[in-house]
Design a protein around this motif. Structure first.
Motif, mmCIF file in Angstrom:
data_model
loop_
_atom_site.group_PDB
_atom_site.id
_atom_site.type_symbol
_atom_site.label_atom_id
_atom_site.label_comp_id
_atom_site.label_asym_id
_atom_site.label_seq_id
_atom_site.Cartn_x
_atom_site.Cartn_y
_atom_site.Cartn_z
ATOM 1 N N LEU A 28 0.829 -1.209 0.000
ATOM 2 C CA LEU A 28 0.000 0.000 0.000
ATOM 3 C C LEU A 28 0.861 1.255 0.000
ATOM 4 O O LEU A 28 0.572 2.218 -0.730
ATOM 5 N N HIS A 29 1.926 1.277 0.806
ATOM 6 C CA HIS A 29 2.826 2.434 0.832
ATOM 7 C C HIS A 29 3.419 2.696 -0.551
ATOM 8 O O HIS A 29 3.433 3.840 -1.034
ATOM 9 N N THR A 40 -4.185 11.051 -5.677
ATOM 10 C CA THR A 40 -4.186 10.947 -4.222
ATOM 11 C C THR A 40 -5.303 10.010 -3.790
ATOM 12 O O THR A 40 -6.476 10.240 -4.106
ATOM 13 N N ILE A 41 -4.956 8.967 -3.067
ATOM 14 C CA ILE A 41 -5.942 7.975 -2.643
ATOM 15 C C ILE A 41 -6.756 8.523 -1.470
ATOM 16 O O ILE A 41 -6.188 8.981 -0.473
ATOM 17 N N ASP A 84 -4.070 1.364 11.225
ATOM 18 C CA ASP A 84 -3.205 2.480 11.604
ATOM 19 C C ASP A 84 -2.487 3.065 10.391
ATOM 20 O O ASP A 84 -2.274 4.287 10.313
ATOM 21 N N THR A 85 -2.119 2.217 9.436
ATOM 22 C CA THR A 85 -1.443 2.705 8.238
ATOM 23 C C THR A 85 -2.377 3.580 7.416
ATOM 24 O O THR A 85 -1.984 4.642 6.918
ATOM 25 N N CYS A 86 -3.618 3.143 7.244
ATOM 26 C CA CYS A 86 -4.594 3.943 6.501
ATOM 27 C C CYS A 86 -4.830 5.284 7.189
ATOM 28 O O CYS A 86 -4.945 6.327 6.531
ATOM 29 N N SER A 120 -4.023 9.101 5.716
ATOM 30 C CA SER A 120 -5.277 9.844 5.496
ATOM 31 C C SER A 120 -6.159 9.144 4.464
ATOM 32 O O SER A 120 -6.754 9.769 3.595
ATOM 33 N N ILE A 121 -6.218 7.825 4.571
ATOM 34 C CA ILE A 121 -7.044 7.000 3.689
ATOM 35 C C ILE A 121 -8.137 6.353 4.528
ATOM 36 O O ILE A 121 -7.869 5.823 5.607
ATOM 37 N N ARG A 122 -9.351 6.390 4.038
ATOM 38 C CA ARG A 122 -10.472 5.785 4.753
ATOM 39 C C ARG A 122 -10.635 4.331 4.318
ATOM 40 O O ARG A 122 -10.934 4.063 3.155
ATOM 41 N N PRO A 123 -10.451 3.365 5.214
ATOM 42 C CA PRO A 123 -10.621 1.956 4.829
ATOM 43 C C PRO A 123 -12.098 1.566 4.779
ATOM 44 O O PRO A 123 -12.897 1.955 5.631
#
Length: 328
Positions: free
Chosen positions: A213-214, A226-227, A245-247, A251-254
């Motif tokens: 993902l990174h 920008t995701i 925590d990574t999302c 600043s990504i909404r899972p």
């Protein structure tokens, strides 16, 4: 909507009416100027004087006494979704003509069984987010590793077993045959553009999924994307605290699919089928490493050259703007 061979468009109809009403030109003179008949000019003059629109009126009749009853229409749609029967069978149940059933189903966009979900009978709902990065789909595709010399799909069962047995440095199973293991293709695909990013790994753990993902975020950011949201299934990697925590840090909404409903993540599922046909099983690879090395070239072809029906038969990169190397 005005037909293609109309002599006067709505804008010219208004001009014709104003020449007669406001400028005082004779109807016959205006008709000769615009090469139409005298009654045609008179019609638009009368419409203008009455304050009506210059657009064509609907050809639909004011009343349709033989129109199919609404209750019959609703029952037809309900039976189609529940029983998945064709027009002939539904016509026998409803006591109407098969052509009438077909017309009802066409109006409801249920005339093809592919429009109806096989599991629930509900109409298939298709969607597309408005811009790149609004939503990306992620998933993992599990495929068997290829033994040295080629797999059974191309060299046959007998030679495939020999190649499998001759592959070095592999643990043995209880039948003393090498355990080749699996390759896990981690995929990130943009909902709007269908641009795809993929990597092959030896596991599907949360640590690997987060690392992919990174790198996908960085790869898309280089292409001005920008995701905002990420949609995944309910696998352990995506339900982990590390993924959450990574999302949050990115600043990504899972978002997650409903359990046992892979159709929700259908875009990435369909991509995996395309990837299998175009890369994973497209030709005879003599080793697993050879197949993995071929993935970047195939992804480049998919993103920048292969026509995609969802993109108007243009490659996915055509939906991105001002991307370096977009047309290479």
């Amino acid at each position: 909507m005005t037909h293609l061979n109309a002599a006067l468009t709505p804008r010219h109809r208004l001009k014709v009416a104003r020449l007669v009403v406001e400028d005082g030109h004779p109807i016959s003179e205006v008709a000769a100027r615009f090469q139409v008949s005298w009654p045609t000019v008179k019609r638009w003059v009368d419409r203008y004087l009455a304050g009506e629109s210059m657009n064509d009126r609907s050809s639909r009749p004011k009343s349709s006494p033989k129109k199919t009853n609404k209750a019959v229409t609703k029952r037809c749609v309900s039976l189609r979704m529940r029983l998945r029967e064709g027009p002939i069978q539904l016509a026998a149940r409803l006591g109407i003509a098969p052509s009438t059933v077909h017309r009802i189903l066409t109006a409801a966009r249920l005339n093809r069984l592919s429009y109806v979900d096989g599991a629930t009978g509900e109409p298939v709902r298709r969607y597309e987010h408005p811009h790149p990065g609004s939503l990306v789909h992620v998933d993992v595709k599990k495929i068997g590793n290829i033994p040295d010399g080629g797999g059974w799909r191309y060299v046959g069962r007998r030679q495939g077993q020999k190649n499998r047995a001759a592959t070095p440095d592999k643990p043995k199973n209880k039948w003393h045959s090498p355990k080749l293991g699996y390759a896990f293709v981690h995929t990130v695909i943009d909902d709007h553009s269908r641009v795809a990013y993929a990597e092959v790994h030896d596991d599907e753990t949360a640590i690997t999924a987060v690392a992919v993902l990174h790198r996908a975020v960085e790869w898309l950011a280089e292409r001005s994307v920008t995701i905002e949201r990420v949609l995944s299934d309910n696998g352990g990697a995506y339900r982990s605290y590390l993924w959450r925590d990574t999302c949050e840090a990115l600043s990504i909404r899972p978002k997650f699919t409903r359990p046992y409903r892979p159709q929700t993540n259908g875009k990435v599922e369909r991509f995996h089928r395309t990837m299998g046909d175009g890369w994973a099983y497209a030709r005879c690879y003599t080793s697993e490493q050879e197949r993995r090395d071929a993935l970047p070239d195939w992804l480049h072809h998919y993103n920048q050259h292969r026509p995609h029906s969802a993109c108007g038969n243009q490659p996915p990169f055509s939906r991105l703007i001002n991307v370096p190397g977009q047309y290479i």
